[in-house]
Write an enzyme that holds these catalytic residues in place. Structure first.
Site, PDB file in Angstrom:
ATOM      1  N   HIS A   1       0.803  -1.223   0.000  1.00 18.94           N
ATOM      2  CA  HIS A   1       0.000   0.000   0.000  1.00 18.94           C
ATOM      3  C   HIS A   1       0.832   1.267   0.000  1.00 18.94           C
ATOM      4  O   HIS A   1       2.027   1.231   0.249  1.00 18.94           O
ATOM      5  CB  HIS A   1      -0.886   0.022   1.264  1.00 18.94           C
ATOM      6  CG  HIS A   1      -0.090  -0.150   2.540  1.00 18.94           C
ATOM      7  ND1 HIS A   1       0.034  -1.358   3.188  1.00 18.94           N
ATOM      8  CD2 HIS A   1       0.644   0.727   3.280  1.00 18.94           C
ATOM      9  CE1 HIS A   1       0.786  -1.223   4.263  1.00 18.94           C
ATOM     10  NE2 HIS A   1       1.184   0.035   4.347  1.00 18.94           N
TER      11      HIS A   1
ATOM     12  N   ASP B   1      -4.762   0.242  -1.215  1.00 24.28           N
ATOM     13  CA  ASP B   1      -4.259  -1.054  -1.660  1.00 24.28           C
ATOM     14  C   ASP B   1      -3.824  -1.047  -3.128  1.00 24.28           C
ATOM     15  O   ASP B   1      -4.636  -0.872  -4.033  1.00 24.28           O
ATOM     16  CB  ASP B   1      -5.342  -2.114  -1.444  1.00 24.28           C
ATOM     17  CG  ASP B   1      -4.719  -3.471  -1.202  1.00 24.28           C
ATOM     18  OD1 ASP B   1      -3.927  -3.588  -0.244  1.00 24.28           O
ATOM     19  OD2 ASP B   1      -4.988  -4.394  -1.986  1.00 24.28           O
TER      20      ASP B   1
ATOM     21  N   ASP C   1       6.803  -6.265   4.842  1.00 19.60           N
ATOM     22  CA  ASP C   1       5.587  -5.935   5.577  1.00 19.60           C
ATOM     23  C   ASP C   1       4.351  -6.551   4.915  1.00 19.60           C
ATOM     24  O   ASP C   1       4.328  -6.773   3.703  1.00 19.60           O
ATOM     25  CB  ASP C   1       5.464  -4.402   5.565  1.00 19.60           C
ATOM     26  CG  ASP C   1       4.391  -3.877   6.482  1.00 19.60           C
ATOM     27  OD1 ASP C   1       4.499  -4.106   7.693  1.00 19.60           O
ATOM     28  OD2 ASP C   1       3.443  -3.207   5.989  1.00 19.60           O
TER      29      ASP C   1
ATOM     30  N   LYS D   1       0.721 -11.224   4.014  1.00 22.27           N
ATOM     31  CA  LYS D   1      -0.544 -11.936   3.770  1.00 22.27           C
ATOM     32  C   LYS D   1      -1.553 -11.104   3.005  1.00 22.27           C
ATOM     33  O   LYS D   1      -2.595 -11.612   2.585  1.00 22.27           O
ATOM     34  CB  LYS D   1      -1.143 -12.434   5.095  1.00 22.27           C
ATOM     35  CG  LYS D   1      -1.626 -11.328   6.010  1.00 22.27           C
ATOM     36  CD  LYS D   1      -1.977 -11.877   7.392  1.00 22.27           C
ATOM     37  CE  LYS D   1      -3.458 -11.985   7.618  1.00 22.27           C
ATOM     38  NZ  LYS D   1      -3.765 -12.318   9.047  1.00 22.27           N
TER      39      LYS D   1
ATOM     40  N   GLU E   1       6.426 -10.827   7.086  1.00 18.57           N
ATOM     41  CA  GLU E   1       5.478 -10.718   8.185  1.00 18.57           C
ATOM     42  C   GLU E   1       4.118 -11.261   7.757  1.00 18.57           C
ATOM     43  O   GLU E   1       3.409 -10.633   6.973  1.00 18.57           O
ATOM     44  CB  GLU E   1       5.315  -9.254   8.609  1.00 18.57           C
ATOM     45  CG  GLU E   1       4.338  -9.091   9.752  1.00 18.57           C
ATOM     46  CD  GLU E   1       3.385  -7.908   9.630  1.00 18.57           C
ATOM     47  OE1 GLU E   1       2.793  -7.533  10.647  1.00 18.57           O
ATOM     48  OE2 GLU E   1       3.213  -7.366   8.510  1.00 18.57           O
TER      49      GLU E   1
ATOM     50  N   ARG F   1       6.976   1.719  21.808  1.00 15.54           N
ATOM     51  CA  ARG F   1       7.938   2.345  20.897  1.00 15.54           C
ATOM     52  C   ARG F   1       8.671   3.478  21.611  1.00 15.54           C
ATOM     53  O   ARG F   1       8.764   4.601  21.126  1.00 15.54           O
ATOM     54  CB  ARG F   1       7.200   2.829  19.650  1.00 15.54           C
ATOM     55  CG  ARG F   1       6.484   1.675  18.920  1.00 15.54           C
ATOM     56  CD  ARG F   1       5.563   2.139  17.804  1.00 15.54           C
ATOM     57  NE  ARG F   1       4.961   0.980  17.115  1.00 15.54           N
ATOM     58  CZ  ARG F   1       4.183   1.082  16.054  1.00 15.54           C
ATOM     59  NH1 ARG F   1       3.892   2.260  15.530  1.00 15.54           N
ATOM     60  NH2 ARG F   1       3.681  -0.014  15.492  1.00 15.54           N
TER      61      ARG F   1
HETATM   62  C1  ABC Z   1      -2.261   2.705  13.802  1.00 12.73           C
HETATM   63  C2  ABC Z   1      -2.249   2.876  15.322  1.00 12.73           C
HETATM   64  C3  ABC Z   1      -2.918   1.688  15.999  1.00 12.73           C
HETATM   65  C4  ABC Z   1      -4.333   1.526  15.462  1.00 12.73           C
HETATM   66  C5  ABC Z   1      -4.282   1.400  13.936  1.00 12.73           C
HETATM   67  C6  ABC Z   1      -5.679   1.378  13.340  1.00 12.73           C
HETATM   68  O1  ABC Z   1      -3.596   2.505  13.361  1.00 12.73           O
HETATM   69  O2  ABC Z   1      -0.890   2.969  15.747  1.00 12.73           O
HETATM   70  O3  ABC Z   1      -2.926   1.904  17.411  1.00 12.73           O
HETATM   71  O4  ABC Z   1      -4.882   0.337  16.012  1.00 12.73           O
HETATM   72  C7  ABC Z   1       1.630   0.845  10.751  1.00 12.73           C
HETATM   73  C8  ABC Z   1       2.001   1.460  12.078  1.00 12.73           C
HETATM   74  C9  ABC Z   1       0.852   1.301  13.072  1.00 12.73           C
HETATM   75  C10 ABC Z   1      -0.441   1.869  12.505  1.00 12.73           C
HETATM   76  C11 ABC Z   1      -0.712   1.168  11.153  1.00 12.73           C
HETATM   77  C12 ABC Z   1      -1.980   1.649  10.478  1.00 12.73           C
HETATM   78  O5  ABC Z   1       0.401   1.390  10.279  1.00 12.73           O
HETATM   79  O6  ABC Z   1       3.149   0.790  12.581  1.00 12.73           O
HETATM   80  O7  ABC Z   1       1.186   1.982  14.279  1.00 12.73           O
HETATM   81  O8  ABC Z   1      -1.478   1.575  13.432  1.00 12.73           O
HETATM   82  O9  ABC Z   1      -1.907   3.011  10.208  1.00 12.73           O
HETATM   83  C13 ABC Z   1       2.359  -4.371   9.696  1.00 12.73           C
HETATM   84  C14 ABC Z   1       3.474  -3.626  10.425  1.00 12.73           C
HETATM   85  C15 ABC Z   1       2.873  -2.471  11.195  1.00 12.73           C
HETATM   86  C16 ABC Z   1       2.342  -1.454  10.195  1.00 12.73           C
HETATM   87  C17 ABC Z   1       1.615  -2.086   9.085  1.00 12.73           C
HETATM   88  C18 ABC Z   1       1.041  -1.210   8.064  1.00 12.73           C
HETATM   89  C19 ABC Z   1       1.609  -3.434   8.870  1.00 12.73           C
HETATM   90  O10 ABC Z   1       4.241  -4.509  11.185  1.00 12.73           O
HETATM   91  O11 ABC Z   1       3.776  -1.832  12.067  1.00 12.73           O
HETATM   92  O12 ABC Z   1       1.462  -0.547  10.934  1.00 12.73           O
HETATM   93  O13 ABC Z   1       2.117  -0.957   7.144  1.00 12.73           O
HETATM   94  C20 ABC Z   1      -2.577  -6.609  10.521  1.00 12.73           C
HETATM   95  C21 ABC Z   1      -1.695  -6.894   9.314  1.00 12.73           C
HETATM   96  C22 ABC Z   1      -0.213  -6.757   9.641  1.00 12.73           C
HETATM   97  C23 ABC Z   1       0.076  -5.381  10.284  1.00 12.73           C
HETATM   98  C24 ABC Z   1      -0.809  -5.288  11.539  1.00 12.73           C
HETATM   99  C25 ABC Z   1      -0.603  -3.971  12.267  1.00 12.73           C
HETATM  100  O14 ABC Z   1      -2.192  -5.390  11.141  1.00 12.73           O
HETATM  101  O15 ABC Z   1      -1.970  -8.192   8.823  1.00 12.73           O
HETATM  102  O16 ABC Z   1       0.528  -6.874   8.450  1.00 12.73           O
HETATM  103  N1  ABC Z   1       1.503  -5.170  10.608  1.00 12.73           N
HETATM  104  C26 ABC Z   1      -5.250 -10.246  13.322  1.00 12.73           C
HETATM  105  C27 ABC Z   1      -5.118 -10.331  11.817  1.00 12.73           C
HETATM  106  C28 ABC Z   1      -3.794  -9.729  11.381  1.00 12.73           C
HETATM  107  C29 ABC Z   1      -3.737  -8.281  11.849  1.00 12.73           C
HETATM  108  C30 ABC Z   1      -3.860  -8.275  13.369  1.00 12.73           C
HETATM  109  C31 ABC Z   1      -3.793  -6.866  13.947  1.00 12.73           C
HETATM  110  O17 ABC Z   1      -5.094  -8.884  13.740  1.00 12.73           O
HETATM  111  O18 ABC Z   1      -5.182 -11.693  11.418  1.00 12.73           O
HETATM  112  O19 ABC Z   1      -3.697  -9.754   9.971  1.00 12.73           O
HETATM  113  O20 ABC Z   1      -2.476  -7.697  11.453  1.00 12.73           O
HETATM  114  O21 ABC Z   1      -4.824  -6.110  13.439  1.00 12.73           O
HETATM  115  C32 ABC Z   1      -3.940 -14.188  16.638  1.00 12.73           C
HETATM  116  C33 ABC Z   1      -4.545 -14.544  15.285  1.00 12.73           C
HETATM  117  C34 ABC Z   1      -4.158 -13.448  14.304  1.00 12.73           C
HETATM  118  C35 ABC Z   1      -4.653 -12.104  14.802  1.00 12.73           C
HETATM  119  C36 ABC Z   1      -4.013 -11.865  16.182  1.00 12.73           C
HETATM  120  C37 ABC Z   1      -4.423 -10.491  16.733  1.00 12.73           C
HETATM  121  O22 ABC Z   1      -4.395 -12.899  17.060  1.00 12.73           O
HETATM  122  O23 ABC Z   1      -4.029 -15.795  14.840  1.00 12.73           O
HETATM  123  O24 ABC Z   1      -4.712 -13.716  13.034  1.00 12.73           O
HETATM  124  O25 ABC Z   1      -4.223 -11.053  13.902  1.00 12.73           O
HETATM  125  O26 ABC Z   1      -4.323 -15.168  17.564  1.00 12.73           O
HETATM  126 CA    CA Z   2      -3.170  -5.869  -0.917  1.00  8.73          CA
END
Ligand code: ABC
Ligand code: CA
Length: 476
Positions: A122, A175, A206, A209, A230, A346
């Site tokens: 993205h 996206d 990053d 999936k 990731e 952080r």
């Molecule tokens: C910001 C705020 C957060 C707020 C969010 C809406 O916006 O800081 O407080 O909640 C970057 C920043 C973040 C920022 C985001 C969005 O951008 O670092 O601070 O959050 O603006 C990667 C990186 C991450 C990065 C991004 C975006 C992606 O490591 O730092 O965030 O470039 C999903 C994605 C994953 C992503 C993660 C943050 O979100 O798949 O790539 N990380 C379930 C889903 C997952 C999902 C997860 C969290 O929830 O399956 O896909 O990750 O939402 C287990 C299950 C899992 C489950 C977990 C929670 O429990 O097996 O499937 O995950 O048991």
């Molecule tokens: Ca995509």
């Protein structure tokens, strides 16, 4: 690095904005809840390479380097680097191109490599469904290069996960159409050029999936270096499919959840962890390429909810003694406690004053030394699959020859608890050195080993005969 070179390494993760300032300040304020830039730079990081190497880490994972959307939002600023604007320009908040190249060459001079974080899923915008890209988005300036707008809102629907947008209405992660051959070609030549131009030794990818599985092999091939992906999911078959079809190394999220649960209290579930270790070996093509971690920038630090030093030390040991490459998130060695929400985890590293005398700083040093001494003595160590030698309600014994580890969740002050381990990979009367406690033990005539868990401390045994030049436990 290629995969084989990478197996013998250990990775230290920093957030570039939060690690070290250019002037080496240890007092510059950083209010994590403001979610704004705090002032960490490449130059600051370059000044702290010895601090990182002093724990035995030889690869440093930095934040994404590309330019991000500017300004403030309800989610703060783009200090973490994941809000891409233009892949062809750099995020100047972290320093200049020369500063970045300087960091990489200073690292190489110390036999260290830089792993760069990359995002292809993205770009970011504050317009959700009304996004109209323009030239400020570099090569992705046309609507045709994006999927029609929709939200990722159904994790049971893989097409939704791959072709809709993450984020929210304030910051939408628009996206990209990674099915479009033009988009694919732009990314493949971009990553190739980036590696050639800067000399990064590895990449962290990053949101793996959220892009179709068969996008990745050509991208990783174009990068030409080790890539770790990731795939944030706890279900082993889901993650294993990416190792099979997309890239050799993925983060070990399947073990992450039971790992935390095993050590988060003295009644943590140890059997679920040992079952997962076994499950991984039958589900993944190659567990020795997994990226093992206890903490990272997206999840609550382990110490957000645990303060028993022995529980912490045991949990922190696991990523080093099981199959895979160990990853440690900055600040763990300083006892940072983080919190529930991502930004709370952080913290500004400089406020710790980079203390090299903490128990965890030394602990990581011992573990990294033990791994590299074993790898030098027996290169097959890195590719030898771990197995569970024994498991009780409170202990897990992991055999990864020539290493044997006994981890416990009994906690500090739990006194002496003994166990006998059988069917080990050692001969009778073999001298074993516990690299943590720096004491020597011997296997019995029947090849068994009597282990005493003292006050919940972890133990990592290696054959004393392999401790060349007394590198392990020399200073203790
Ligand atoms: C910001 C705020 C957060 C707020 C969010 C809406 O916006 O800081 O407080 O909640 C970057 C920043 C973040 C920022 C985001 C969005 O951008 O670092 O601070 O959050 O603006 C990667 C990186 C991450 C990065 C991004 C975006 C992606 O490591 O730092 O965030 O470039 C999903 C994605 C994953 C992503 C993660 C943050 O979100 O798949 O790539 N990380 C379930 C889903 C997952 C999902 C997860 C969290 O929830 O399956 O896909 O990750 O939402 C287990 C299950 C899992 C489950 C977990 C929670 O429990 O097996 O499937 O995950 O048991
Ligand atoms: Ca995509």
């Amino acid at each position: 690095y290629d995969n084989d070179a990478m197996r013998s390494k250990a990775v230290y993760q920093v957030l570039t904005d939060r690690f070290a300032t250019s002037d080496g300040s240890t007092t510059q304020p950083c209010d994590v809840s403001a979610m704004s830039y705090c002032g960490g730079t490449y130059k600051g990081l370059a000044g702290k390479l010895d601090y990182i190497k002093g724990m035995g880490f030889d690869v440093i994972w930095i934040s994404p380097i590309v330019s991000n959307i500017g300004g403030n939002t309800s989610l703060g600023e783009s200090y973490h680097g994941y809000w891409t604007q233009d892949i062809y320009s750099l995020n100047e908040a972290f320093g200049s191109e020369a500063d970045l190249k300087d960091l990489i060459s200073q690292a190489k001079a110390k036999d260290m490599g830089i792993m760069v974080d990359v995002v292809v899923n993205h770009v970011a915008a504050t317009a959700s469904g009304n996004f109209i890209p323009n030239d400020s988005y570099g090569p992705f300036n046309s609507t045709a290069q994006y999927h029609p707008f929709c939200w990722v809102d159904d994790y049971n629907n893989q097409t939704n996960v791959e072709q809709c947008s993450l984020g929210n209405t304030d910051v939408t992660l628009q996206d990209l159409d990674t099915e479009d051959p033009n988009v694919v070609q732009i990314f493949n030549s971009w990553i190739k050029g980036l590696i050639a131009d800067y000399g990064f030794e590895a990449i962290r990818i990053d949101t793996v999936k959220h892009v179709r599985k068969d996008f990745w092999p050509a991208f990783v091939d174009a990068a030409g270096v080790y890539a770790v992906g990731e795939v944030l999911d706890g279900y082993p078959p889901y993650v294993a499919a990416y190792q099979k079809q997309s890239m050799d190394s993925v983060f070990n999220y399947p073990v992450y959840f039971p790992l935390k649960a095993a050590f988060n209290s003295t009644s943590g579930n140890m059997s679920a962890l040992s079952e997962m270790v076994t499950t991984l070996t039958t589900t993944f093509d190659d567990t020795t390429m997994l990226g093992n971690f206890l903490d990272n920038h997206d999840n609550s630090r382990f110490e957000a909810t645990v303060n028993d030093k022995m529980l912490i030390m045991n949990a922190a040991t696991f990523p080093f003694v099981s199959d895979g490459i160990p990853y440690v998130y900055y600040g763990q060695e300083q006892g940072f406690t983080g919190g529930e929400i991502d930004y709370e985890n952080r913290e500004a590293m400089w406020l710790s004053n980079f203390n090299t005398e903490t128990d965890m700083y030394k602990h990581f040093g011992k573990l990294n030394t033990a791994r590299s001494v074993m790898g030098q003595a027996q290169p097959s160590f890195y590719t030898t699959k771990a197995s569970i030698a024994d498991s009780t309600d409170s202990e897990i014994a992991i055999s990864k020859p020539p290493m044997l580890s006994v981890l416990s969740n009994r906690g500090a002050g739990s006194g002496s608890n003994t166990m006998k381990l059988n069917n080990l990979a050692y001969d009778a009367n073999t001298q074993l050195l516990d690299v943590i406690g720096c004491k020597t033990y011997s296997t019995n005539g029947d090849k068994s080993l009597d282990v005493t868990v003292q006050d919940g401390a972890p133990q990592v045994f290696v054959p004393a005969s392999l401790n060349q030049d007394n590198k392990i436990c020399s200073s203790t």
